[in-house]
Design a protein around this motif. Structure first.
Motif, PDB file in Angstrom:
ATOM      1  N   UNK A  53       0.982  -1.367  -0.019  1.00  0.00           N
ATOM      2  CA  UNK A  53       0.091  -0.216  -0.112  1.00  0.00           C
ATOM      3  C   UNK A  53       0.871   1.267  -0.040  1.00  0.00           C
ATOM      4  N   UNK A  54       0.196   2.333  -0.608  1.00  0.00           N
ATOM      5  CA  UNK A  54       1.037   3.587  -0.734  1.00  0.00           C
ATOM      6  C   UNK A  54       1.356   4.057   0.606  1.00  0.00           C
ATOM      7  N   UNK A  55       0.401   3.963   1.598  1.00  0.00           N
ATOM      8  CA  UNK A  55       0.538   4.464   3.054  1.00  0.00           C
ATOM      9  C   UNK A  55       1.898   3.859   3.698  1.00  0.00           C
ATOM     10  N   UNK A  56       1.941   2.495   3.253  1.00  0.00           N
ATOM     11  CA  UNK A  56       3.256   1.836   3.881  1.00  0.00           C
ATOM     12  C   UNK A  56       4.324   2.285   3.326  1.00  0.00           C
ATOM     13  N   UNK A  57       4.307   2.411   1.966  1.00  0.00           N
ATOM     14  CA  UNK A  57       5.536   2.876   1.152  1.00  0.00           C
ATOM     15  C   UNK A  57       6.113   4.028   1.682  1.00  0.00           C
ATOM     16  N   UNK A  58       5.140   5.181   1.785  1.00  0.00           N
ATOM     17  CA  UNK A  58       5.249   6.485   2.461  1.00  0.00           C
ATOM     18  C   UNK A  58       6.084   6.272   3.808  1.00  0.00           C
ATOM     19  N   UNK A  59       5.697   5.430   4.617  1.00  0.00           N
ATOM     20  CA  UNK A  59       6.150   5.029   5.988  1.00  0.00           C
ATOM     21  C   UNK A  59       7.614   4.664   6.001  1.00  0.00           C
ATOM     22  N   UNK A  60       7.610   3.680   4.882  1.00  0.00           N
ATOM     23  CA  UNK A  60       9.153   3.024   4.993  1.00  0.00           C
ATOM     24  C   UNK A  60      10.091   4.203   4.602  1.00  0.00           C
ATOM     25  N   UNK A  61       9.660   4.980   3.658  1.00  0.00           N
ATOM     26  CA  UNK A  61      10.635   6.112   3.051  1.00  0.00           C
ATOM     27  C   UNK A  61      11.098   7.115   4.078  1.00  0.00           C
ATOM     28  N   UNK A  62      10.010   7.419   4.801  1.00  0.00           N
ATOM     29  CA  UNK A  62      10.046   8.303   5.943  1.00  0.00           C
ATOM     30  C   UNK A  62      10.804   7.928   7.392  1.00  0.00           C
ATOM     31  N   UNK A  63      11.004   6.316   7.137  1.00  0.00           N
ATOM     32  CA  UNK A  63      11.719   5.709   8.338  1.00  0.00           C
ATOM     33  C   UNK A  63      10.730   5.198   9.267  1.00  0.00           C
ATOM     34  N   UNK A  64       9.733   5.202   9.171  1.00  0.00           N
ATOM     35  CA  UNK A  64       8.693   4.841  10.338  1.00  0.00           C
ATOM     36  C   UNK A  64       8.534   3.314  10.112  1.00  0.00           C
ATOM     37  N   UNK A  65       8.021   2.464  11.371  1.00  0.00           N
ATOM     38  CA  UNK A  65       7.730   1.037  11.195  1.00  0.00           C
ATOM     39  C   UNK A  65       6.628   0.788  10.469  1.00  0.00           C
ATOM     40  N   UNK A  88       4.853  -5.339   8.023  1.00  0.00           N
ATOM     41  CA  UNK A  88       5.918  -6.330   7.541  1.00  0.00           C
ATOM     42  C   UNK A  88       7.348  -5.840   7.381  1.00  0.00           C
ATOM     43  N   UNK A  89       8.320  -6.607   7.844  1.00  0.00           N
ATOM     44  CA  UNK A  89       9.660  -6.187   7.597  1.00  0.00           C
ATOM     45  C   UNK A  89      10.197  -6.463   6.452  1.00  0.00           C
ATOM     46  N   UNK A  90       9.420  -7.521   5.842  1.00  0.00           N
ATOM     47  CA  UNK A  90       9.829  -7.861   4.139  1.00  0.00           C
ATOM     48  C   UNK A  90       9.646  -6.698   3.341  1.00  0.00           C
ATOM     49  N   UNK A  91       8.513  -5.918   3.486  1.00  0.00           N
ATOM     50  CA  UNK A  91       8.138  -4.752   2.713  1.00  0.00           C
ATOM     51  C   UNK A  91       9.244  -3.616   2.718  1.00  0.00           C
ATOM     52  N   UNK A  92       9.954  -3.306   3.942  1.00  0.00           N
ATOM     53  CA  UNK A  92      10.949  -2.608   4.095  1.00  0.00           C
ATOM     54  C   UNK A  92      12.026  -2.769   2.828  1.00  0.00           C
TER      55      UNK A  92
END
Length: 322
Positions: free
Chosen positions: A18-30, A33-37
Motif C-alpha cells: 500500500x502507498x501509505x506503507x511505502x510512504x512510512x518506509x521512506x520516512x523511516x517509520x515502522x 511487515x519487515x519484508x516490505x521494508x
C-alpha cells in the motif's frame, strides 16, 4: 510527472505494498511487515533512482551527439557507442568466465567493468569523430556508425562462442537491460559519477548553441571546436559507459528522447533543451521500468523489450518529417 512516475516505481511490483506503507518506509517509520521494508529500500528505491539517473544520462548523450554531428538520428546505440561499451564489458565478463559483474563492489568487479565499458565507448566515439572529419554526408556517417556497431557485435558473438556456460549466461542477462543492477551500497558511486557528468554537460550549453549554426560560426564566436568536441566525447563516453556497465546496453532512449524534448519544449536553445532533455529522459526511463513489471506475479520482462516500443515510433516520425 516525474514525481508521479517515481512514486509508481515504488508502488508497482510483484508484491502489493500500500502507498501509505511505502510512504512510512521512506520516512523511516515502522510497518507491519519487515519484508516490505527490504523490498522498498533494497530493490524498488535503488531501481527507481537508477532509472531516473540513467534516463537523464542517455538522453543528454543523445542530444549532444545529435548537435555535435548535426544529425537527428545520432545516438549512443545508433553510432555503436553502446556496442563498444558492450564489447569492453564482454572482454572482462566472458574472458573471466562470468565471475565479474558491475554489481561486485570490488576492484575486480566495479572498476574492471566500468573501465572496460568506458574504454570501449571512448574508442568507438573517437572513431566516429575521426570519420566525421572525412565524411560530410550525415547518412553515410550514420551507416559507418552502424557498421562499427556490427563489428563490435560480431566480436561479442565470437567471445560468447568461446566463453564458458556461466560467462555466456551472465553476459546474456546483462545484455537484456535492467535498471536493477545498482544496489543501495553502490548507489553513491553510480549517482556521483552520473551527476558529475551531467553537471559537466551543462558547461557545454553555449558551445552547443554555437554548433547548431555550423562549425565556422562557432569558430568565429571564439570557440575551439576541436577542444569542444573532445570534451563532448569525454562526457558522452563517461555517461554511456557508466549506464551501460550497470544497466546493460539500453536502446532507443538516447536516440528518441531528445526529439521528444524538442517536440515538448518547442525550442533548439540548449539552455532550455538540455535540462528539458534530462527531465524527459528520466520520465521515459521510469515509465519503461514500470512497463517491465507484468501483472500479478508474472515476473519482469527485459528492459530492451520495452524501450523500442516507445523509441521506434519516434524515430519513424522523425524520418518521415525530415
Amino acid at each position: 510527472m516525474i514525481c508521479g512516475a517515481f512514486i509508481l516505481n515504488l508502488i508497482i511490483g510483484s508484491v502489493d505494498i500500500p502507498l501509505k506503507d511505502v510512504s512510512s518506509i521512506i520516512m523511516g517509520d515502522e510497518v507491519q511487515k519487515a519484508s516490505w521494508r527490504f523490498i522498498i529500500i533494497e530493490s524498488r528505491l535503488p531501481q527507481a533512482l537508477t532509472a531516473l539517473l540513467s534516463g537523464a544520462a542517455l538522453a543528454v548523450s543523445g542530444l549532444m551527439l545529435q548537435t555535435a554531428f548535426r544529425n537527428p538520428l545520432a545516438g549512443p546505440d545508433v553510432f555503436g557507442i553502446n556496442s563498444g561499451a558492450g564489447l569492453g564489458v564482454a572482454l572482462v565478463m566472458l574472458l573471466l568466465g562470468g565471475s565479474v559483474s558491475a554489481g561486485m563492489f570490488t576492484f575486480t568487479g566495479f572498476v574492471a567493468i566500468f573501465v572496460s565499458a568506458f574504454a570501449g565507448a571512448m574508442i568507438v566515439t573517437m572513431i566516429i569523430f575521426g570519420f566525421s572529419n572525412i565524411v560530410r554526408n550525415n547518412v553515410m556517417l550514420l551507416i559507418i556508425g552502424l557498421m562499427i556497431g556490427y563489428i563490435a557485435n560480431s566480436a561479442i558473438s565470437l567471445l560468447n562462442f568461446f566463453a564458458t556456460e556461466e560467462g555466456v549466461k551472465s553476459y546474456m542477462v546483462w545484455g537484456m537491460g535492467n535498471f536493477g543492477g545498482v544496489s543501495m551500497r553502490n548507489m553513491p558511486v553510480f549517482a556521483g559519477i552520473v551527476l558529475l557528468a551531467l553537471l559537466a554537460s551543462c558547461m557545454f550549453i553555449k558551445p552547443l548553441n554555437a554548433l547548431l549554426l555550423g562549425t565556422q560560426y562557432a569558430i568565429n564566436l571564439g570557440f575551439n571546436v576541436k577542444l569542444v568536441r573532445n570534451g563532448l566525447l569525454m562526457v558522452t563516453g563517461l555517461l554511456t559507459a557508466i549506464v551501460t556497465a550497470f544497466c546493460g546496453p539500453v536502446a532507443f532512449i538516447g536516440l528518441a528522447v531528445p526529439h521528444i524534448a524538442r517536440l515538448f519544449f518547442k525550442t533548439e536553445n540548449h539552455r532550455v533543451l538540455l535540462p528539458g532533455t534530462m527531465l524527459c529522459g528520466a520520465v521515459v526511463a521510469l515509465v519503461c521500468n514500470i512497463c517491465c513489471y507484468l501483472p500479478g506475479e508474472g515476473g519482469i520482462i527485459p528492459l530492451n523489450a520495452i524501450t523500442p516500443i516507445i523509441g521506434a515510433p519516434i524515430v519513424i516520425y522523425i524520418i518521415m518529417k525530415k
